[in-house]
Design a protein around this motif. Sequence first.
Motif, PDB file in Angstrom:
ATOM      1  N   PRO A   1       0.969  -1.088  -0.071  1.00 17.07           N
ATOM      2  CA  PRO A   1       0.085   0.087   0.066  1.00 17.07           C
ATOM      3  C   PRO A   1       1.103   1.364   0.135  1.00 17.07           C
ATOM      4  CG  PRO A   1       0.159  -1.036   2.347  1.00 17.07           C
ATOM      5  CD  PRO A   1       0.784  -1.973   1.349  1.00 17.07           C
ATOM      6  N   THR A   2       0.425   2.209  -0.668  1.00 19.51           N
ATOM      7  CA  THR A   2       1.222   3.489  -0.952  1.00 19.51           C
ATOM      8  C   THR A   2       0.837   4.638   0.263  1.00 19.51           C
ATOM      9  OG1 THR A   2      -0.189   4.240  -2.748  1.00 19.51           O
ATOM     10  CG2 THR A   2       1.480   3.287  -3.106  1.00 19.51           C
ATOM     11  N   GLU A   3      -0.463   4.263   0.939  1.00 20.94           N
ATOM     12  CA  GLU A   3      -0.919   5.385   1.755  1.00 20.94           C
ATOM     13  C   GLU A   3      -0.794   4.588   3.147  1.00 20.94           C
ATOM     14  OE1 GLU A   3      -4.953   7.439   3.316  1.00 20.94           O
ATOM     15  OE2 GLU A   3      -5.005   6.356   1.491  1.00 20.94           O
ATOM     16  N   PRO A   4       0.190   5.065   4.110  1.00 20.73           N
ATOM     17  CA  PRO A   4       0.578   4.765   5.350  1.00 20.73           C
ATOM     18  C   PRO A   4      -0.663   5.123   6.301  1.00 20.73           C
ATOM     19  CG  PRO A   4       1.721   6.945   4.949  1.00 20.73           C
ATOM     20  CD  PRO A   4       1.048   6.422   3.668  1.00 20.73           C
ATOM     21  N   LYS A   5      -0.590   4.219   7.685  1.00 17.78           N
ATOM     22  CA  LYS A   5      -1.570   4.703   8.547  1.00 17.78           C
ATOM     23  C   LYS A   5      -1.047   5.487   9.455  1.00 17.78           C
ATOM     24  CE  LYS A   5      -3.253  -0.219   8.493  1.00 17.78           C
ATOM     25  NZ  LYS A   5      -3.156  -1.362   9.279  1.00 17.78           N
ATOM     26  N   CYS A   6       0.222   5.739   9.561  1.00 18.61           N
ATOM     27  CA  CYS A   6       0.871   6.766  10.373  1.00 18.61           C
ATOM     28  C   CYS A   6       0.638   6.799  12.006  1.00 18.61           C
ATOM     29  CB  CYS A   6       0.627   8.195   9.735  1.00 18.61           C
ATOM     30  SG  CYS A   6       1.029   8.647   8.234  1.00 18.61           S
ATOM     31  N   PRO A   7       0.797   5.580  12.708  1.00 18.98           N
ATOM     32  CA  PRO A   7       0.433   5.704  14.090  1.00 18.98           C
ATOM     33  C   PRO A   7       1.291   6.527  14.729  1.00 18.98           C
ATOM     34  CG  PRO A   7       1.953   3.647  13.410  1.00 18.98           C
ATOM     35  CD  PRO A   7       1.374   4.464  12.198  1.00 18.98           C
ATOM     36  N   ASN A   8       0.809   7.538  15.792  1.00 17.39           N
ATOM     37  CA  ASN A   8       1.497   8.519  16.433  1.00 17.39           C
ATOM     38  C   ASN A   8       1.827   9.492  15.858  1.00 17.39           C
ATOM     39  OD1 ASN A   8       1.659   6.304  18.648  1.00 17.39           O
ATOM     40  ND2 ASN A   8       3.401   5.509  17.445  1.00 17.39           N
ATOM     41  N   MET A   9       1.437   9.888  14.444  1.00 24.65           N
ATOM     42  CA  MET A   9       1.793  10.932  13.532  1.00 24.65           C
ATOM     43  C   MET A   9       0.579  11.461  12.728  1.00 24.65           C
ATOM     44  SD  MET A   9       5.724   9.815  12.520  1.00 24.65           S
ATOM     45  CE  MET A   9       6.305  11.415  12.394  1.00 24.65           C
ATOM     46  N   LYS A  10       0.923  12.626  12.022  1.00 23.48           N
ATOM     47  CA  LYS A  10      -0.074  13.029  11.498  1.00 23.48           C
ATOM     48  C   LYS A  10       0.102  12.827   9.652  1.00 23.48           C
ATOM     49  CE  LYS A  10      -1.279  15.510  15.012  1.00 23.48           C
ATOM     50  NZ  LYS A  10      -2.466  14.989  15.907  1.00 23.48           N
ATOM     51  N   LYS A  11      -0.967  12.263   9.288  1.00 27.75           N
ATOM     52  CA  LYS A  11      -0.803  11.837   7.685  1.00 27.75           C
ATOM     53  C   LYS A  11      -0.787  13.067   6.632  1.00 27.75           C
ATOM     54  CE  LYS A  11      -2.917   8.185   6.771  1.00 27.75           C
ATOM     55  NZ  LYS A  11      -4.312   7.330   6.387  1.00 27.75           N
ATOM     56  N   CYS A  12       0.130  12.878   6.035  1.00 26.38           N
ATOM     57  CA  CYS A  12       0.330  14.227   4.859  1.00 26.38           C
ATOM     58  C   CYS A  12       0.318  13.895   3.582  1.00 26.38           C
ATOM     59  CB  CYS A  12       1.450  15.308   5.444  1.00 26.38           C
ATOM     60  SG  CYS A  12       2.969  14.677   5.416  1.00 26.38           S
ATOM     61  N   VAL A  13       0.111  14.635   2.664  1.00 26.68           N
ATOM     62  CA  VAL A  13      -0.083  14.239   1.128  1.00 26.68           C
ATOM     63  C   VAL A  13       0.412  15.168   0.336  1.00 26.68           C
ATOM     64  CG1 VAL A  13      -2.294  14.952   0.684  1.00 26.68           C
ATOM     65  CG2 VAL A  13      -1.285  12.989  -0.529  1.00 26.68           C
ATOM     66  N   PHE A  14       1.326  14.835  -0.577  1.00 25.99           N
ATOM     67  CA  PHE A  14       2.052  15.818  -1.644  1.00 25.99           C
ATOM     68  C   PHE A  14       1.414  15.266  -2.978  1.00 25.99           C
ATOM     69  CE2 PHE A  14       4.961  15.523   2.141  1.00 25.99           C
ATOM     70  CZ  PHE A  14       5.187  16.586   2.310  1.00 25.99           C
ATOM     71  N   THR A  15       1.128  16.312  -3.841  1.00 27.70           N
ATOM     72  CA  THR A  15       0.726  16.039  -5.114  1.00 27.70           C
ATOM     73  C   THR A  15       1.784  16.681  -6.187  1.00 27.70           C
ATOM     74  OG1 THR A  15      -1.554  16.037  -4.376  1.00 27.70           O
ATOM     75  CG2 THR A  15      -1.221  16.082  -6.890  1.00 27.70           C
ATOM     76  N   ILE A  16       2.182  15.763  -7.057  1.00 25.68           N
ATOM     77  CA  ILE A  16       3.149  16.440  -8.124  1.00 25.68           C
ATOM     78  C   ILE A  16       2.225  16.275  -9.456  1.00 25.68           C
ATOM     79  CG2 ILE A  16       5.133  15.993  -9.322  1.00 25.68           C
ATOM     80  CD1 ILE A  16       4.905  14.774  -5.825  1.00 25.68           C
ATOM     81  N   THR A  17       1.698  17.673  -9.654  1.00 29.05           N
ATOM     82  CA  THR A  17       0.859  17.676 -10.747  1.00 29.05           C
ATOM     83  C   THR A  17       1.454  17.323 -12.236  1.00 29.05           C
ATOM     84  OG1 THR A  17       1.364  20.039 -11.007  1.00 29.05           O
ATOM     85  CG2 THR A  17      -0.537  19.552  -9.570  1.00 29.05           C
ATOM     86  N   ASP A  18       0.753  16.500 -12.942  1.00 27.53           N
ATOM     87  CA  ASP A  18       1.172  16.460 -14.447  1.00 27.53           C
ATOM     88  C   ASP A  18       2.671  15.820 -14.528  1.00 27.53           C
ATOM     89  OD1 ASP A  18       0.447  16.321 -17.117  1.00 27.53           O
ATOM     90  OD2 ASP A  18       1.747  18.099 -17.491  1.00 27.53           O
ATOM     91  N   PHE A  19       2.837  14.680 -13.365  1.00 30.99           N
ATOM     92  CA  PHE A  19       4.008  14.052 -13.623  1.00 30.99           C
ATOM     93  C   PHE A  19       3.876  12.976 -14.539  1.00 30.99           C
ATOM     94  CE2 PHE A  19       6.648  10.631 -11.973  1.00 30.99           C
ATOM     95  CZ  PHE A  19       8.039  11.221 -11.868  1.00 30.99           C
TER      96      PHE A  19
END
Length: 366
Positions: A1-19
């Motif tokens: 899976p490419t989306e982590p669960k992030c126990p104890n931390m905050k989930k963040c996401v980055f988008t690279i447009t038109d990659f």
Amino acid sequence: PTEPKCPNMKKCVFTITDFRPFGSGPPANGSLAGGPPDLTVWGCSSSWLSNSPGKRGVVLFLHGALNYADDYAELYPTYVYRPEDYDIIFLQTPRTRPVWMSVADKTDLNHHWNNTQVEEDMTFVSEIVDQLAALYGGHERVWVAGMSQGAVVSAAVALKGTPKVLGGAFVVAGYPVRPLYTDEGGAKDPPSRWSSAELIEKQKTKIYFYTGESDSVLPISQSFCRFKRVVDKYKLDPANYRFWRKAGYGHYSKDAGGAISPNGNEFHALWHVVAGKPDDVAHVTSVAPATDCKAWFRAHHLRGRGRSVHAPSAAGRRGQGAGQAHSRLAACISKRLQQHAWRHSARKGSPICEAYRCPAVGQFAR
């Protein structure tokens, strides 16, 4: 899976447009899987990205192959020291396998990884660095770090991925990939598109190398000499780089002393260098890199063009029965499996494993 669960931390996401990917390999989300042109890359952060104003900076840390961002998130905060005025983000590879790049069908570290995938990684990680620079107030506030494959990519991004001078790089058990160094050509020049002013400014880059003394995958004997050639090519100030050996640690968790990362000790070293105090890093030994980087290359790769490095010399063939050779091969494979516990399938014609010089038993290296 490419989306982590992030126990104890905050989930963040980055988008690279038109990659637009320019190679093939293990599929990933978005454009790396032939989907929408926007690439999504997830991470586990010590705080919400919206809280970045007022922070002194951020460290972007890339995990090793067959590891995950969650492996580090599970250690946070108990075993991950972090100054309150900095954030740390553990980035998760967007590929569906837990690797940043696959291992190429070659026999040595000179061609170890799929170079096209390395360049893809450099492209989107550099874009994430740009996004963090915008959030935290400048590239000089962004550090890149990583373990093994993550260290490989981090070093490439810090040196060649951007003309900007980052806060620095912390390279845990890494090796210079082909965009930085090749055994046949030596250290590569910085990109020709960079201006003279950018080249001069880039000489201020800080980079610190931290490898376990028992590392047999990306060993000090091979990695440090080559990295030294790279920092010399970029004309870095010797005050801004260090080569450290960490006693009692290897590459993998089953190595003698255990894996150098993730375990927690690496973060004490990391934050000392971020604070500008590399000389305060404890329990490490400074290493003077070897001067002959091609000794191993000559011994293992250039033993006659057209003949596989698997092939013994004529002298070696004398007195060496097929049964003896098979026994040595079986013992080598057994040792590989016991120490590294990879998902594997030994098969004819597979690459030589860098640790024991026998047919590899896995497609990916940490």
